[in-house]
Design a protein around this motif. Structure first.
Motif, PDB file in Angstrom:
ATOM      1  N   UNK A  37       0.705  -1.302   0.004  1.00  0.00           N
ATOM      2  CA  UNK A  37       0.048   0.125   0.078  1.00  0.00           C
ATOM      3  C   UNK A  37       0.880   1.271   0.241  1.00  0.00           C
ATOM      4  N   UNK A  38       2.016   1.338   0.522  1.00  0.00           N
ATOM      5  CA  UNK A  38       2.729   2.455   0.900  1.00  0.00           C
ATOM      6  C   UNK A  38       3.802   2.680  -0.157  1.00  0.00           C
ATOM      7  N   UNK A  39       4.472   1.336  -0.528  1.00  0.00           N
ATOM      8  CA  UNK A  39       5.568   1.627  -1.085  1.00  0.00           C
ATOM      9  C   UNK A  39       5.550   1.013  -2.609  1.00  0.00           C
ATOM     10  N   UNK A  40       5.405  -0.429  -2.793  1.00  0.00           N
ATOM     11  CA  UNK A  40       5.471  -1.137  -3.983  1.00  0.00           C
ATOM     12  C   UNK A  40       4.400  -0.567  -4.838  1.00  0.00           C
ATOM     13  N   UNK A  41       3.124  -0.705  -4.414  1.00  0.00           N
ATOM     14  CA  UNK A  41       2.165  -0.169  -5.083  1.00  0.00           C
ATOM     15  C   UNK A  41       2.124   1.053  -5.885  1.00  0.00           C
ATOM     16  N   UNK A  42       2.278   1.937  -5.145  1.00  0.00           N
ATOM     17  CA  UNK A  42       2.415   3.511  -5.688  1.00  0.00           C
ATOM     18  C   UNK A  42       3.760   3.437  -6.703  1.00  0.00           C
ATOM     19  N   UNK A  43       4.801   2.643  -6.469  1.00  0.00           N
ATOM     20  CA  UNK A  43       5.881   2.665  -7.403  1.00  0.00           C
ATOM     21  C   UNK A  43       5.431   1.909  -8.697  1.00  0.00           C
ATOM     22  N   UNK A  44       4.839   1.067  -8.745  1.00  0.00           N
ATOM     23  CA  UNK A  44       4.353   0.159  -9.870  1.00  0.00           C
ATOM     24  C   UNK A  44       3.183   1.094 -10.379  1.00  0.00           C
ATOM     25  N   UNK A  45       2.397   1.486  -9.683  1.00  0.00           N
ATOM     26  CA  UNK A  45       1.164   2.286 -10.362  1.00  0.00           C
ATOM     27  C   UNK A  45       1.760   3.519 -10.963  1.00  0.00           C
ATOM     28  N   UNK A  46       2.919   4.265 -10.298  1.00  0.00           N
ATOM     29  CA  UNK A  46       3.492   5.240 -11.056  1.00  0.00           C
ATOM     30  C   UNK A  46       4.141   4.766 -12.338  1.00  0.00           C
ATOM     31  N   UNK A  47       4.801   3.849 -12.480  1.00  0.00           N
ATOM     32  CA  UNK A  47       5.593   3.398 -13.656  1.00  0.00           C
ATOM     33  C   UNK A  47       4.550   3.248 -14.721  1.00  0.00           C
TER      34      UNK A  47
END
Lengths: 272, 175
Positions: free
Chosen positions: B143-153
């Protein structure tokens, strides 16, 4: 709008049906689709993995090969001595374990972190319940097997168990996964150790060979601490595993262990 | 497709549309199954398969977007060792919600499309982990790190694809 809702409900029902399937059935469905409709995709991903290794990891592999060649040259005298001593004692030659190399097919999608997809299947001699190793140590065991791909249950899976011992074989126990602390760090735990036995911190734990699934001597992890069973009957040793499922890219699947095992069921008697 | 009259008949134009969309989808699938895994490996990488679904959702009705989501989810379920059916359920919902949201909010702006790609990826990741029975710590990290990172890319690549192929995909984009 009504048609859209009907399609949505239909799709959700199919999804729910798939979700509710027992794991044995869903495993069979997944294996058959992987072997037929999605076989080209699985082959393409395996090819991509090999290309990536050839592109970026070749230097490391060459260095590892050179180190192994040096070590083999150094150990050749010891091997000859060992063979001679076994002959003097009348012992049969040591059994060789065959293995199948496989790539770990990683995916950016969120997956069950406790299982991994491997690029080798039954056509390469892989079967269910075969040990999966990295260069560092034991990673897990094959779970479902298709013709060209298989899944492995890693040591993080709640159902993972392995009979283990200390390097010298003095203390025996069963290793299983455990989640530690508020951060939920996955570790291994050596259970079933009698209170009179002590395993020092830093000791290396290896497979014991009992049970016939894992050969003796595969490194599992290193002891990092001890806790006591709440009932006070045993000591529980926390183990930091050597193999990391998140970074593993290549594995070895040991073949033939159950069939060659001394623990396999005896052949039926020919007498009535 | 460009709105300029080219003298082609409607049947020929439809065939040409399908060919162009198939080509874009083919490129995305090649990126997902060969190019990305042969170049780089990691959890923050863009998910081209989900991106294909979300781009198709910009063109499809909610019902057919749900069907497409089911097929994409089934593919992911077969290719990853997650809980079988979890991706089918989640991608069905994501497909339907994306197409419905686009119809309701009229998302013909590049920022809204990027937002759709970002939210779709992030919510998908969380829901799949939730249904797969992942531990709380893993959910928190996602929720805090991997999700936003992949969502951003994924949103970044998706926006580039939409801008580059807006005529082929027949998506009207206001910038």
């Amino acid at each position: 709008m009504g048609g859209d809702l009907v399609l949505l409900v239909g799709c959700l029902l199919v999804g729910l049906l798939a979700f509710a399937l027992p794991s044995a059935w869903s495993g069979a469905v997944v294996s058959s689709i992987r072997a037929t409709a999605l076989a080209p995709v699985v082959a393409l991903r395996a090819r991509a993995e090999r290309d990536r290794v050839a592109r970026f990891e070749l230097a490391g592999i060459q260095a590892a090969r050179d180190s192994l060649a040096l070590r083999l040259q150094r150990d050749s005298t010891l091997l000859a001595e060992n063979a001679g001593l076994r002959g003097l004692l009348g012992l049969a030659p040591r059994l060789e374990t065959s293995w199948t190399p496989a790539e770990v097919l990683h995916t950016p999608s969120p997956t069950d972190p406790r299982a991994i997809l491997l690029s080798a299947g039954s056509r390469a001699g892989v079967a269910i319940n075969q040990p999966v190793l990295t260069a560092d140590g034991l990673l897990g065991v094959t779970w479902t097997v298709g013709p060209d791909a298989s899944t492995a249950m890693t040591w993080q899976h709640p159902e993972f168990r392995v009979s283990a011992t200390t390097r010298g074989g003095k203390v025996l126990g069963i290793v299983g996964p455990v989640i530690v602390g508020a951060s939920g760090e996955p570790l291994l735990e050596l259970r079933g150790v009698a209170l009179r036995d002590t395993v020092p911190t830093g000791a290396v734990i290896v497979t014991s060979g009992l049970g016939g699934k894992y050969p003796r001597g595969i490194p599992v992890g290193r002891v990092i601490g001890v806790t006591t069973d709440p009932l006070g009957y045993e000591q529980l040793y926390r183990i930091a595993p050597f193999a990391n499922p998140g970074t593993a890219s290549h594995v070895m699947i040991l073949r033939g262990t159950p069939a060659d095992s001394a623990f396999r069921p005896a052949t039926p008697d020919s007498l009535p | 497709m460009s709105n300029v009259w080219t003298g082609e008949g409607p049947t020929r134009r439809r065939r040409s549309d399908r060919l162009q969309i198939s080509l874009v989808i083919g490129i995305l699938l090649l990126l997902e199954f060969y190019l990305r895994p042969s170049l780089v490996e990691g959890r923050g990488m863009p998910d081209f398969l989900l991106l294909t679904l979300l781009i198709l959702c910009l063109r499809l009705s909610p019902g057919w977007a749900a069907v497409t989501g089911l097929l994409v989810g089934a593919t992911i379920d077969v290719l990853t060792p997650a809980r079988f059916g979890a991706n089918m359920l989640v991608h069905t919902l994501i497909g339907y919600a994306s197409a419905w949201g686009r119809a309701v909010f009229f998302a013909d702006h590049v920022v809204v499309a990027a937002g759709l790609f970002f939210a779709g990826t992030w919510i998908r990741n969380l829901l799949v982990l939730l249904l797969s029975g992942a531990p709380v710590a893993r959910l928190g990290a996602e929720a805090v790190f991997w999700g936003p990172l992949q969502a951003g890319s994924t949103a970044l690549v998706g926006t580039a694809v939409v801008i580059l192929f807006r005529d082929w995909l027949a998506i009207r984009i206001d910038r």
